[in-house]
Write a protein that holds these residues in place. Structure first.
Motif, mmCIF file in Angstrom:
data_model
loop_
_atom_site.group_PDB
_atom_site.id
_atom_site.type_symbol
_atom_site.label_atom_id
_atom_site.label_comp_id
_atom_site.label_asym_id
_atom_site.label_seq_id
_atom_site.Cartn_x
_atom_site.Cartn_y
_atom_site.Cartn_z
ATOM 1 N N LEU A 141 0.706 -1.179 0.043
ATOM 2 C CA LEU A 141 -0.192 0.012 0.248
ATOM 3 C C LEU A 141 1.015 1.233 0.033
ATOM 4 N N VAL A 142 0.508 2.319 -0.882
ATOM 5 C CA VAL A 142 1.191 3.653 -0.870
ATOM 6 C C VAL A 142 0.374 4.693 -0.424
ATOM 7 N N LEU A 143 0.589 5.373 0.593
ATOM 8 C CA LEU A 143 -0.260 6.562 1.229
ATOM 9 C C LEU A 143 0.442 7.535 1.310
ATOM 10 N N LEU A 144 1.633 7.823 0.904
ATOM 11 C CA LEU A 144 2.623 8.949 1.032
ATOM 12 C C LEU A 144 1.899 10.138 0.281
ATOM 13 N N ASP A 145 1.912 11.389 0.970
ATOM 14 C CA ASP A 145 1.463 12.662 0.487
ATOM 15 C C ASP A 145 -0.126 12.580 0.496
ATOM 16 N N ASN A 146 -0.622 12.016 1.456
ATOM 17 C CA ASN A 146 -1.778 12.053 1.840
ATOM 18 C C ASN A 146 -1.938 12.822 3.295
ATOM 19 N N PRO A 147 -2.841 13.589 3.851
ATOM 20 C CA PRO A 147 -2.912 14.297 5.056
ATOM 21 C C PRO A 147 -2.556 13.073 6.237
#
Length: 247
Positions: free
Chosen positions: A197-203
């Protein structure tokens, strides 16, 4: 080469591989005689439609960087991969499972798509929708064979729309969206095979103990934001999960 006319190709009926990229083509009708064609690349032309005469053996097409507005008229029965990056497509309606029963890879990065509703191709394995304007996920429950889903750089704030019927989804990229809370991340628990899972650059990725918060909700992950999950980290996340259960 600045070509505007490819009618000369009509007589080369045994061609298998054709690359017409970087020309000024507006019409692919002369290719309808090429019934042996397997692979076609027409990137960086002036095409406004991907519609073509059905070609019985065509397996791979690339229409990147044209002016295509929709997905109508793509009917090649053996087509396995199609790329339509950087066009002007606003809706995913128009593709039909009845005609595209071999399609496994669909690349739609950099268009103007707002929703996933109506994408009628259920055998897809890889779906690339990065850099669109998608704000809602709809109709995903039919993708029972999907393994990879790219949604980087869209406008998602909620993660409704994922389904436990998506039994094969292993890689999900949600980088650069608007996901604020871990309650939204929790909705991904319906994906039984999710491993990366990639969630970088989300608040939510700015929150303290971000990795542990995600792993305590999705303990099956092997990779988070391109980094492998360490055993020590996994154990710490498990402890947090148990504490929450007890509370």
């Amino acid at each position: 080469r600045g070509l505007t006319d490819i009618s000369l190709l009509e007589r080369f009926i045994h061609l298998r591989y054709v690359d017409l990229s970087k020309n000024k083509l507006k019409d692919l009708a002369p290719l309808s005689n090429l019934t042996q064609l397997l692979w076609l690349k027409v990137d960086r032309n002036l095409l406004t439609s991907a519609s073509m005469q059905e070609l019985p053996y065509l397996q791979v097409i690339s229409f990147d960087c044209n002016r295509i507005m929709d997905l109508e008229g793509i009917t090649h029965p053996l087509l396995a991969s199609i790329s339509l990056k950087e066009n002007k497509i606003q809706t995913v309606l128009g593709l039909s499972h009845d005609q595209l029963f071999s399609l496994q890879v669909l690349e739609l990065r950099g268009n103007k798509i707002k929703t996933t509703a109506g994408l009628g191709v259920s055998k897809l394995k890889k779906l690339y929708l990065a850099k669109n304007t998608i704000c809602s996920l709809e109709g995903l429950e039919e993708f029972e064979q999907l393994e990879t889903l790219h949604l980087r750089g869209n406008k998602l704030e909620a993660l409704d729309g994922f389904s436990d019927t998506m039994k094969c989804l292993q890689y999900l990229n949600l980088r650069s969206n608007g996901i604020k809370s871990f309650q939204e991340v929790e909705k991904l628990q319906v994906l039984p095979m999710l491993q990366a899972l990639v969630l970088l650059d989300n608040p939510c990725a700015e929150e303290p103990d971000y990795r542990l918060e995600v792993l305590s909700r999705l303990p099956q992950l092997q990779r988070l934001d391109k980094e492998s999950v360490e055993e020590e980290e996994r154990q710490e996340a498990e402890n947090i999960r148990q504490e929450r259960k007890e509370k």
